[in-house]
Design a protein around this motif. Structure first.
Motif, PDB file in Angstrom:
ATOM      1  N   THR A  39       6.175 -13.331  24.729  1.00 10.57           N
ATOM      2  CA  THR A  39       4.756 -13.106  25.043  1.00 10.57           C
ATOM      3  C   THR A  39       4.239 -11.849  24.358  1.00 10.57           C
ATOM      4  O   THR A  39       3.108 -11.823  23.870  1.00 10.57           O
ATOM      5  CB  THR A  39       4.510 -13.034  26.566  1.00 10.57           C
ATOM      6  OG1 THR A  39       5.328 -12.021  27.138  1.00 10.57           O
ATOM      7  CG2 THR A  39       4.798 -14.370  27.233  1.00 10.57           C
ATOM      8  N   HIS A  40       5.080 -10.821  24.259  1.00 11.70           N
ATOM      9  CA  HIS A  40       4.672  -9.598  23.557  1.00 11.70           C
ATOM     10  C   HIS A  40       4.500  -9.891  22.064  1.00 11.70           C
ATOM     11  O   HIS A  40       3.517  -9.456  21.449  1.00 11.70           O
ATOM     12  CB  HIS A  40       5.708  -8.486  23.788  1.00 11.70           C
ATOM     13  CG  HIS A  40       5.373  -7.211  23.115  1.00 11.70           C
ATOM     14  ND1 HIS A  40       4.323  -6.418  23.522  1.00 11.70           N
ATOM     15  CD2 HIS A  40       5.930  -6.581  22.058  1.00 11.70           C
ATOM     16  CE1 HIS A  40       4.255  -5.354  22.741  1.00 11.70           C
ATOM     17  NE2 HIS A  40       5.222  -5.432  21.848  1.00 11.70           N
ATOM     18  N   ASP A  41       5.435 -10.634  21.495  1.00  8.65           N
ATOM     19  CA  ASP A  41       5.364 -10.983  20.078  1.00  8.65           C
ATOM     20  C   ASP A  41       4.096 -11.777  19.765  1.00  8.65           C
ATOM     21  O   ASP A  41       3.457 -11.556  18.731  1.00  8.65           O
ATOM     22  CB  ASP A  41       6.608 -11.776  19.674  1.00  8.65           C
ATOM     23  CG  ASP A  41       6.680 -12.006  18.177  1.00  8.65           C
ATOM     24  OD1 ASP A  41       6.678 -11.012  17.425  1.00  8.65           O
ATOM     25  OD2 ASP A  41       6.745 -13.183  17.765  1.00  8.65           O
ATOM     26  N   MET A  42       3.717 -12.682  20.651  1.00  6.96           N
ATOM     27  CA  MET A  42       2.494 -13.458  20.449  1.00  6.96           C
ATOM     28  C   MET A  42       1.271 -12.542  20.432  1.00  6.96           C
ATOM     29  O   MET A  42       0.364 -12.729  19.613  1.00  6.96           O
ATOM     30  CB  MET A  42       2.344 -14.534  21.527  1.00  6.96           C
ATOM     31  CG  MET A  42       3.413 -15.606  21.479  1.00  6.96           C
ATOM     32  SD  MET A  42       3.466 -16.496  19.910  1.00  6.96           S
ATOM     33  CE  MET A  42       1.925 -17.370  19.997  1.00  6.96           C
ATOM     34  N   ARG A  43       1.229 -11.553  21.324  1.00  9.08           N
ATOM     35  CA  ARG A  43       0.111 -10.592  21.352  1.00  9.08           C
ATOM     36  C   ARG A  43       0.082  -9.765  20.068  1.00  9.08           C
ATOM     37  O   ARG A  43      -0.989  -9.512  19.509  1.00  9.08           O
ATOM     38  CB  ARG A  43       0.226  -9.672  22.565  1.00  9.08           C
ATOM     39  CG  ARG A  43       0.006 -10.339  23.889  1.00  9.08           C
ATOM     40  CD  ARG A  43      -1.460 -10.638  24.179  1.00  9.08           C
ATOM     41  NE  ARG A  43      -2.189  -9.391  24.340  1.00  9.08           N
ATOM     42  CZ  ARG A  43      -3.377  -9.134  23.792  1.00  9.08           C
ATOM     43  NH1 ARG A  43      -3.998 -10.040  23.085  1.00  9.08           N
ATOM     44  NH2 ARG A  43      -3.971  -7.980  23.973  1.00  9.08           N
ATOM     45  N   VAL A  44       1.257  -9.356  19.597  1.00  2.00           N
ATOM     46  CA  VAL A  44       1.333  -8.595  18.344  1.00  2.00           C
ATOM     47  C   VAL A  44       0.777  -9.431  17.201  1.00  2.00           C
ATOM     48  O   VAL A  44      -0.062  -8.955  16.422  1.00  2.00           O
ATOM     49  CB  VAL A  44       2.786  -8.146  18.047  1.00  2.00           C
ATOM     50  CG1 VAL A  44       2.914  -7.609  16.626  1.00  2.00           C
ATOM     51  CG2 VAL A  44       3.255  -7.104  19.055  1.00  2.00           C
ATOM     52  N   ARG A  45       1.209 -10.672  17.101  1.00  2.00           N
ATOM     53  CA  ARG A  45       0.722 -11.561  16.030  1.00  2.00           C
ATOM     54  C   ARG A  45      -0.799 -11.714  16.084  1.00  2.00           C
ATOM     55  O   ARG A  45      -1.475 -11.642  15.056  1.00  2.00           O
ATOM     56  CB  ARG A  45       1.365 -12.933  16.136  1.00  2.00           C
ATOM     57  CG  ARG A  45       2.780 -12.993  15.671  1.00  2.00           C
ATOM     58  CD  ARG A  45       3.344 -14.401  15.895  1.00  2.00           C
ATOM     59  NE  ARG A  45       4.759 -14.433  15.684  1.00  2.00           N
ATOM     60  CZ  ARG A  45       5.331 -14.812  14.545  1.00  2.00           C
ATOM     61  NH1 ARG A  45       4.590 -15.183  13.528  1.00  2.00           N
ATOM     62  NH2 ARG A  45       6.637 -14.817  14.427  1.00  2.00           N
ATOM     63  N   GLU A  46      -1.329 -11.951  17.296  1.00  2.00           N
ATOM     64  CA  GLU A  46      -2.782 -12.113  17.452  1.00  2.00           C
ATOM     65  C   GLU A  46      -3.523 -10.884  16.953  1.00  2.00           C
ATOM     66  O   GLU A  46      -4.503 -10.993  16.208  1.00  2.00           O
ATOM     67  CB  GLU A  46      -3.141 -12.332  18.919  1.00  2.00           C
ATOM     68  CG  GLU A  46      -2.745 -13.662  19.485  1.00  2.00           C
ATOM     69  CD  GLU A  46      -2.897 -13.718  21.010  1.00  2.00           C
ATOM     70  OE1 GLU A  46      -3.477 -12.768  21.604  1.00  2.00           O
ATOM     71  OE2 GLU A  46      -2.431 -14.702  21.608  1.00  2.00           O
ATOM     72  N   ARG A  47      -3.073  -9.726  17.374  1.00  2.00           N
ATOM     73  CA  ARG A  47      -3.771  -8.485  17.022  1.00  2.00           C
ATOM     74  C   ARG A  47      -3.631  -8.152  15.540  1.00  2.00           C
ATOM     75  O   ARG A  47      -4.593  -7.706  14.909  1.00  2.00           O
ATOM     76  CB  ARG A  47      -3.253  -7.323  17.879  1.00  2.00           C
ATOM     77  CG  ARG A  47      -3.562  -7.435  19.363  1.00  2.00           C
ATOM     78  CD  ARG A  47      -5.029  -7.194  19.686  1.00  2.00           C
ATOM     79  NE  ARG A  47      -5.532  -5.925  19.208  1.00  2.00           N
ATOM     80  CZ  ARG A  47      -5.402  -4.759  19.836  1.00  2.00           C
ATOM     81  NH1 ARG A  47      -4.805  -4.697  21.006  1.00  2.00           N
ATOM     82  NH2 ARG A  47      -5.889  -3.650  19.311  1.00  2.00           N
ATOM     83  N   LEU A  48      -2.436  -8.329  14.976  1.00  2.00           N
ATOM     84  CA  LEU A  48      -2.252  -8.055  13.553  1.00  2.00           C
ATOM     85  C   LEU A  48      -3.054  -9.034  12.711  1.00  2.00           C
ATOM     86  O   LEU A  48      -3.696  -8.623  11.735  1.00  2.00           O
ATOM     87  CB  LEU A  48      -0.769  -8.111  13.176  1.00  2.00           C
ATOM     88  CG  LEU A  48       0.121  -7.004  13.722  1.00  2.00           C
ATOM     89  CD1 LEU A  48       1.560  -7.206  13.272  1.00  2.00           C
ATOM     90  CD2 LEU A  48      -0.370  -5.625  13.338  1.00  2.00           C
ATOM     91  N   ASP A  49      -3.052 -10.316  13.086  1.00  2.00           N
ATOM     92  CA  ASP A  49      -3.849 -11.314  12.361  1.00  2.00           C
ATOM     93  C   ASP A  49      -5.324 -10.945  12.386  1.00  2.00           C
ATOM     94  O   ASP A  49      -6.018 -11.072  11.374  1.00  2.00           O
ATOM     95  CB  ASP A  49      -3.664 -12.712  12.968  1.00  2.00           C
ATOM     96  CG  ASP A  49      -2.330 -13.347  12.626  1.00  2.00           C
ATOM     97  OD1 ASP A  49      -1.615 -12.816  11.755  1.00  2.00           O
ATOM     98  OD2 ASP A  49      -1.999 -14.382  13.246  1.00  2.00           O
ATOM     99  N   ALA A  50      -5.799 -10.468  13.541  1.00  2.00           N
ATOM    100  CA  ALA A  50      -7.215 -10.129  13.691  1.00  2.00           C
ATOM    101  C   ALA A  50      -7.638  -9.002  12.752  1.00  2.00           C
ATOM    102  O   ALA A  50      -8.800  -8.941  12.346  1.00  2.00           O
ATOM    103  CB  ALA A  50      -7.522  -9.754  15.140  1.00  2.00           C
ATOM    104  N   CYS A  51      -6.710  -8.112  12.410  1.00  2.00           N
ATOM    105  CA  CYS A  51      -7.094  -7.027  11.486  1.00  2.00           C
ATOM    106  C   CYS A  51      -6.542  -7.250  10.078  1.00  2.00           C
ATOM    107  O   CYS A  51      -6.563  -6.347   9.253  1.00  2.00           O
ATOM    108  CB  CYS A  51      -6.714  -5.657  12.044  1.00  2.00           C
ATOM    109  SG  CYS A  51      -4.985  -5.283  12.035  1.00  2.00           S
ATOM    110  N   GLY A  52      -6.057  -8.473   9.815  1.00  2.41           N
ATOM    111  CA  GLY A  52      -5.676  -8.832   8.457  1.00  2.41           C
ATOM    112  C   GLY A  52      -4.310  -8.360   8.007  1.00  2.41           C
ATOM    113  O   GLY A  52      -4.055  -8.256   6.804  1.00  2.41           O
TER     114      GLY A  52
END
Length: 161
Positions: A39-52
């Motif tokens: 679940t933490h990894d999914m949040r990291v992916r979402e946030r990193l994707d959002a800032c490119g």
């Protein structure tokens, strides 16, 4: 899963990797750790994707930001990644404008790797995201519990190396 049925090694405890709290309450620690990590990894992916920032760039930007002027071999050693993986990712970072390579003053065959201005900006964004997400991760814990969690995770990590 109902009631107090036992978990079996390798058993899927939820829908598509998403398990409910009732299932986790009685789960083996390995499954519980995996759930928290996932679940933490999914949040990291979402946030990193959002800032490119692609997730594969994350470890590289972090290592380079803390060790500017490293060689590709030094970066591979710090990350414990295969040389081929490092070579491909370094080229992608160059192509994306996140890093520059500069010949070493004493050995022109060696190339030193530095963050570009764009790389510094993305690295700072990434560090901020990681700090925010770590705070989010441990927000249910007080300071004493956070210190104890860190101590226990380090103890487990040291034993497994």
């Amino acid at each position: 899963m109902q009631g107090n049925e036992e978990f079996r090694e390798g058993e899927d405890i939820g829908n598509s990797g998403r398990s409910c709290r009732r299932d986790l309450k009685d789960a083996p620690m390995g499954i519980l750790l995996r759930h928290v990590e996932h679940t933490h990894d999914m949040r990291v992916r979402e946030r990193l994707d959002a800032c490119g920032i692609t997730k594969s760039f994350g470890p590289f930007l972090m290592v380079i930001s803390k060790n500017e002027g490293s060689t590709q071999a030094e970066i591979a050693g710090r990350l414990n990644f295969a040389a081929a993986t490092v070579s491909v990712t370094i080229q992608k970072l160059l192509d994306s404008g996140y890093i520059t390579r500069v010949p070493d003053d004493s050995d022109s065959r060696q190339l030193r790797i530095f963050l570009s201005d764009k790389g510094h900006t993305k690295s700072e964004e990434m560090h901020s995201i990681f700090r925010e997400l770590e705070e989010e991760l441990v927000s249910p814990l007080n300071e004493k519990e956070r210190a104890e969690l860190r101590r226990l995770l380090l103890k487990i990590s040291e034993k497994r190396q």
